[in-house]
Write a protein that holds these residues in place. Structure first.
Motif, PDB file in Angstrom:
ATOM      1  N   LEU A 116       0.830  -1.199   0.000  1.00  0.00           N
ATOM      2  CA  LEU A 116       0.000   0.000   0.000  1.00  0.00           C
ATOM      3  C   LEU A 116       0.865   1.250   0.000  1.00  0.00           C
ATOM      4  O   LEU A 116       0.550   2.240  -0.663  1.00  0.00           O
ATOM      5  CB  LEU A 116      -0.931  -0.015   1.208  1.00  0.00           C
ATOM      6  CG  LEU A 116      -1.874   1.189   1.347  1.00  0.00           C
ATOM      7  CD1 LEU A 116      -2.816   1.280   0.139  1.00  0.00           C
ATOM      8  CD2 LEU A 116      -2.676   1.097   2.639  1.00  0.00           C
ATOM      9  N   THR A 117       1.975   1.200   0.722  1.00  0.00           N
ATOM     10  CA  THR A 117       2.873   2.353   0.783  1.00  0.00           C
ATOM     11  C   THR A 117       3.405   2.704  -0.598  1.00  0.00           C
ATOM     12  O   THR A 117       3.375   3.863  -1.027  1.00  0.00           O
ATOM     13  CB  THR A 117       4.057   2.059   1.727  1.00  0.00           C
ATOM     14  OG1 THR A 117       3.552   1.675   3.001  1.00  0.00           O
ATOM     15  CG2 THR A 117       4.955   3.279   1.881  1.00  0.00           C
ATOM     16  N   LEU A 118       3.912   1.722  -1.306  1.00  0.00           N
ATOM     17  CA  LEU A 118       4.491   1.999  -2.615  1.00  0.00           C
ATOM     18  C   LEU A 118       3.419   2.401  -3.627  1.00  0.00           C
ATOM     19  O   LEU A 118       3.683   3.220  -4.508  1.00  0.00           O
ATOM     20  CB  LEU A 118       5.263   0.791  -3.119  1.00  0.00           C
ATOM     21  CG  LEU A 118       6.620   0.529  -2.429  1.00  0.00           C
ATOM     22  CD1 LEU A 118       7.445  -0.442  -3.245  1.00  0.00           C
ATOM     23  CD2 LEU A 118       7.399   1.801  -2.188  1.00  0.00           C
ATOM     24  N   ALA A 119       2.234   1.832  -3.517  1.00  0.00           N
ATOM     25  CA  ALA A 119       1.154   2.238  -4.420  1.00  0.00           C
ATOM     26  C   ALA A 119       0.809   3.710  -4.210  1.00  0.00           C
ATOM     27  O   ALA A 119       0.659   4.471  -5.171  1.00  0.00           O
ATOM     28  CB  ALA A 119      -0.079   1.363  -4.200  1.00  0.00           C
ATOM     29  N   CYS A 120       0.697   4.125  -2.958  1.00  0.00           N
ATOM     30  CA  CYS A 120       0.404   5.533  -2.667  1.00  0.00           C
ATOM     31  C   CYS A 120       1.546   6.440  -3.116  1.00  0.00           C
ATOM     32  O   CYS A 120       1.321   7.545  -3.625  1.00  0.00           O
ATOM     33  CB  CYS A 120       0.144   5.720  -1.172  1.00  0.00           C
ATOM     34  SG  CYS A 120      -1.424   5.006  -0.589  1.00  0.00           S
ATOM     35  N   ARG A 121       2.787   5.971  -2.924  1.00  0.00           N
ATOM     36  CA  ARG A 121       3.946   6.773  -3.338  1.00  0.00           C
ATOM     37  C   ARG A 121       3.962   6.934  -4.855  1.00  0.00           C
ATOM     38  O   ARG A 121       4.229   8.022  -5.375  1.00  0.00           O
ATOM     39  CB  ARG A 121       5.237   6.097  -2.872  1.00  0.00           C
ATOM     40  CG  ARG A 121       6.443   7.033  -2.891  1.00  0.00           C
ATOM     41  CD  ARG A 121       6.295   8.071  -1.801  1.00  0.00           C
ATOM     42  NE  ARG A 121       7.501   8.893  -1.653  1.00  0.00           N
ATOM     43  CZ  ARG A 121       7.572  10.181  -1.990  1.00  0.00           C
ATOM     44  NH1 ARG A 121       6.519  10.783  -2.521  1.00  0.00           N
ATOM     45  NH2 ARG A 121       8.670  10.874  -1.804  1.00  0.00           N
ATOM     46  N   ALA A 122       3.661   5.848  -5.595  1.00  0.00           N
ATOM     47  CA  ALA A 122       3.643   5.915  -7.055  1.00  0.00           C
ATOM     48  C   ALA A 122       2.561   6.860  -7.552  1.00  0.00           C
ATOM     49  O   ALA A 122       2.711   7.495  -8.605  1.00  0.00           O
ATOM     50  CB  ALA A 122       3.425   4.521  -7.627  1.00  0.00           C
ATOM     51  N   MET A 123       1.482   6.978  -6.795  1.00  0.00           N
ATOM     52  CA  MET A 123       0.370   7.855  -7.190  1.00  0.00           C
ATOM     53  C   MET A 123       0.534   9.266  -6.636  1.00  0.00           C
ATOM     54  O   MET A 123      -0.355  10.094  -6.786  1.00  0.00           O
ATOM     55  CB  MET A 123      -0.949   7.243  -6.702  1.00  0.00           C
ATOM     56  CG  MET A 123      -1.267   5.902  -7.365  1.00  0.00           C
ATOM     57  SD  MET A 123      -2.516   4.949  -6.468  1.00  0.00           S
ATOM     58  CE  MET A 123      -3.900   6.050  -6.537  1.00  0.00           C
ATOM     59  N   ARG A 124       1.670   9.515  -5.970  1.00  0.00           N
ATOM     60  CA  ARG A 124       2.010  10.844  -5.437  1.00  0.00           C
ATOM     61  C   ARG A 124       0.967  11.345  -4.436  1.00  0.00           C
ATOM     62  O   ARG A 124       0.598  12.529  -4.418  1.00  0.00           O
ATOM     63  CB  ARG A 124       2.182  11.848  -6.582  1.00  0.00           C
ATOM     64  CG  ARG A 124       3.321  11.504  -7.532  1.00  0.00           C
ATOM     65  CD  ARG A 124       3.482  12.519  -8.640  1.00  0.00           C
ATOM     66  NE  ARG A 124       4.580  12.138  -9.526  1.00  0.00           N
ATOM     67  CZ  ARG A 124       5.873  12.461  -9.349  1.00  0.00           C
ATOM     68  NH1 ARG A 124       6.218  13.196  -8.302  1.00  0.00           N
ATOM     69  NH2 ARG A 124       6.798  12.058 -10.209  1.00  0.00           N
ATOM     70  N   ILE A 125       0.482  10.434  -3.609  1.00  0.00           N
ATOM     71  CA  ILE A 125      -0.439  10.826  -2.541  1.00  0.00           C
ATOM     72  C   ILE A 125       0.368  11.456  -1.416  1.00  0.00           C
ATOM     73  O   ILE A 125       1.386  10.914  -0.977  1.00  0.00           O
ATOM     74  CB  ILE A 125      -1.237   9.608  -2.045  1.00  0.00           C
ATOM     75  CG1 ILE A 125      -2.208   9.143  -3.148  1.00  0.00           C
ATOM     76  CG2 ILE A 125      -2.007   9.923  -0.766  1.00  0.00           C
ATOM     77  CD1 ILE A 125      -3.014   7.911  -2.804  1.00  0.00           C
ATOM     78  N   ASP A 126      -0.082  12.601  -0.952  1.00  0.00           N
ATOM     79  CA  ASP A 126       0.614  13.341   0.096  1.00  0.00           C
ATOM     80  C   ASP A 126       0.851  12.465   1.330  1.00  0.00           C
ATOM     81  O   ASP A 126       0.019  11.614   1.674  1.00  0.00           O
ATOM     82  CB  ASP A 126      -0.223  14.567   0.471  1.00  0.00           C
ATOM     83  CG  ASP A 126       0.410  15.391   1.572  1.00  0.00           C
ATOM     84  OD1 ASP A 126       1.291  16.195   1.268  1.00  0.00           O
ATOM     85  OD2 ASP A 126      -0.005  15.187   2.743  1.00  0.00           O
ATOM     86  N   LYS A 127       1.973  12.701   1.987  1.00  0.00           N
ATOM     87  CA  LYS A 127       2.371  11.862   3.116  1.00  0.00           C
ATOM     88  C   LYS A 127       1.334  11.866   4.239  1.00  0.00           C
ATOM     89  O   LYS A 127       1.046  10.811   4.840  1.00  0.00           O
ATOM     90  CB  LYS A 127       3.723  12.330   3.648  1.00  0.00           C
ATOM     91  CG  LYS A 127       4.291  11.458   4.769  1.00  0.00           C
ATOM     92  CD  LYS A 127       5.672  11.956   5.201  1.00  0.00           C
ATOM     93  CE  LYS A 127       6.263  11.102   6.318  1.00  0.00           C
ATOM     94  NZ  LYS A 127       7.618  11.577   6.708  1.00  0.00           N
ATOM     95  N   GLY A 128       0.762  13.029   4.519  1.00  0.00           N
ATOM     96  CA  GLY A 128      -0.247  13.099   5.578  1.00  0.00           C
ATOM     97  C   GLY A 128      -1.484  12.293   5.226  1.00  0.00           C
ATOM     98  O   GLY A 128      -2.031  11.575   6.069  1.00  0.00           O
ATOM     99  N   PHE A 129      -1.931  12.417   3.980  1.00  0.00           N
ATOM    100  CA  PHE A 129      -3.070  11.616   3.536  1.00  0.00           C
ATOM    101  C   PHE A 129      -2.731  10.126   3.563  1.00  0.00           C
ATOM    102  O   PHE A 129      -3.550   9.290   3.949  1.00  0.00           O
ATOM    103  CB  PHE A 129      -3.498  12.024   2.132  1.00  0.00           C
ATOM    104  CG  PHE A 129      -4.149  13.380   2.053  1.00  0.00           C
ATOM    105  CD1 PHE A 129      -5.063  13.790   3.013  1.00  0.00           C
ATOM    106  CD2 PHE A 129      -3.861  14.250   1.011  1.00  0.00           C
ATOM    107  CE1 PHE A 129      -5.672  15.028   2.950  1.00  0.00           C
ATOM    108  CE2 PHE A 129      -4.461  15.489   0.934  1.00  0.00           C
ATOM    109  CZ  PHE A 129      -5.369  15.882   1.907  1.00  0.00           C
ATOM    110  N   PHE A 130      -1.508   9.799   3.118  1.00  0.00           N
ATOM    111  CA  PHE A 130      -1.103   8.398   3.129  1.00  0.00           C
ATOM    112  C   PHE A 130      -1.164   7.813   4.537  1.00  0.00           C
ATOM    113  O   PHE A 130      -1.637   6.687   4.740  1.00  0.00           O
ATOM    114  CB  PHE A 130       0.305   8.230   2.571  1.00  0.00           C
ATOM    115  CG  PHE A 130       0.946   6.938   2.983  1.00  0.00           C
ATOM    116  CD1 PHE A 130       0.465   5.725   2.515  1.00  0.00           C
ATOM    117  CD2 PHE A 130       2.000   6.928   3.903  1.00  0.00           C
ATOM    118  CE1 PHE A 130       1.024   4.527   2.934  1.00  0.00           C
ATOM    119  CE2 PHE A 130       2.564   5.742   4.323  1.00  0.00           C
ATOM    120  CZ  PHE A 130       2.075   4.531   3.837  1.00  0.00           C
TER     121      PHE A 130
END
Length: 390
Positions: free
Chosen positions: A312-326
């Motif tokens: 889930l972490t890498l998927a969110c990182r690849a989609m450029r989801i903000d760290k706080g939202f992640f």
């Protein structure tokens, strides 16, 4: 010749001739056989519609014979009379009402064309009969607001769609509110609803996120709608999705279409994902997240079930989801898994460290690999594939 091939009764202006014809009709009325009823219907119809100048007594006699015909005649006879009476502005009211409440094949021409029917008659038909009669009423060239209310109150979606597409129908504010609520659940109602002149900006906003890009553009061209109104409508749309998925093991076709519309509008934001998770709908979250990540249901199941949280972490990182939202997405998604109530703080620290170490550019190929191999039984071991930033 008449509609059944019988000889047409000749018109006469003489009272004696008229009465003679009426007497002959009365004699024919004694024959109750199917053939006799057909012949009588043909003769009396020809006489009634031939333009004779009748006294009240004579007219009453003809109408009484018509009543006998309708009471005893077979379907084809009643249908023939219905077709002829439907366009007759001075047809007897009670006969028209009788035909309007007959089986739909006979009632249809009356319901569609007769101006003799009153609103009270139409409302009675709507309440007494099923879909076919109701649809026929909804197709009338003119439908008053009070009749429209009765049609909407049936709750029948085919009736609602027929009414919405009828330019001769008048719809009250109450009917428009109910139809808008129905359109939020039933996609075929949305486009005709947007074509109604009675539609207000508030009602249009309620379905904004559920329609195509072209229709969204037409809404914005037609109405002045603020960003705050659109945001509120988006939250309401997500809430409807959540309410509709409670207690279900999978999303309906309509719900999946709503997910698709939200994706097309770039409305599946981190805030929407977080809202879905806070409302406890992990399956809906998977559908929404999977749509914007390009991942199918099986891969999303693996992504959420993966024990370390690195997927889930890498998927969110690849989609450029903000760290706080992640961080919120991670905590809420972990807590929503069966059997998990509290997330270990060390687990959060570990995935946040991973988030910091891996760039979006490094995470994107991993996500693309999952898209190409949706049936993988193991997403990765992440720790072997991650690379620290320089």
């Amino acid at each position: 010749m008449s509609m059944n091939g019988a000889e047409t009764v000749p018109a006469t202006g003489a009272d004696g001739g008229t009465m003679a014809h009426l007497a002959k009709l009365s004699d024919m009325a004694r024959d109750r056989s199917p053939a006799g009823r057909r012949a009588l219907a043909d003769k009396v119809g020809d006489f009634y519609f031939a333009g004779h100048s009748l006294s009240n007594r004579e007219r009453d006699l003809v109408v009484d014979i018509l009543r006998q015909v309708l009471r005893d005649a077979e379907m084809d006879v009643r249908l023939g009379l219905a077709e002829r009476l439907a366009c007759h502005a001075e047809a007897p009211h009670d006969l028209i009402v009788t035909l309007a409440n007959d089986r739909i094949e006979i009632a249809a021409p009356i319901l569609l064309r007769s101006d003799v029917l009153l609103d009270t008659d139409l409302i009675d038909v709507i309440r007494r009969h099923a879909e076919a009669h109701q649809v026929a009423v909804a197709k009338r060239p003119t439908v008053s607001a009070v009749v429209g209310d009765a049609l909407v109150n049936t709750g029948n979606m085919l009736v609602a769609e027929t009414l919405l597409t009828n330019p001769g129908a008048s719809l009250s504010p109450q009917a428009m509110t109910r139809l808008t609520a129905a359109a939020r659940r039933v996609p075929p109602l949305r486009e005709p609803l947007l074509g109604r002149p009675e539609l207000t900006s508030d009602l249009a906003t309620r379905i904004y996120w559920l329609v195509s890009q072209e229709l969204r553009r037409s809404i914005l061209d037609r109405y002045q709608i603020s960003r705050q109104q659109l945001d509120a409508a988006l939250q309401s749309t997500v809430q409807d999705l959540v309410d509709g998925t409670r207690g279900r093991t999978s999303l309906t076709v309509e719900q999946l279409e709503t997910v698709e519309r939200l994706a097309e509008a770039s409305a599946i934001t981190p805030q929407v994902l977080i809202q879905t998770l806070r409302l406890g709908q992990i399956d809906l979250f998977k559908a929404l997240f999977g749509r914007i990540a390009g991942l199918g249901p099986e891969t999303m199941h693996l992504l959420i079930a993966e024990s370390g949280g690195e997927a889930l972490t890498l998927a969110c990182r690849a989609m450029r989801i903000d760290k706080g939202f992640f961080a919120s997405i991670f905590l809420l998604s972990r807590a929503a898994r069966p059997g998990e109530q509290i997330v270990d703080p060390r687990e959060l620290s570990r995935v946040l460290a991973l988030y910091d170490r891996v760039t979006p550019e490094a995470a994107l190929p991993i996500l693309q690999g999952w898209r190409q191999n949706p049936g993988a039984t193991q997403l990765m071991p992440m720790r072997r594939r991650e690379r620290p930033k320089d």
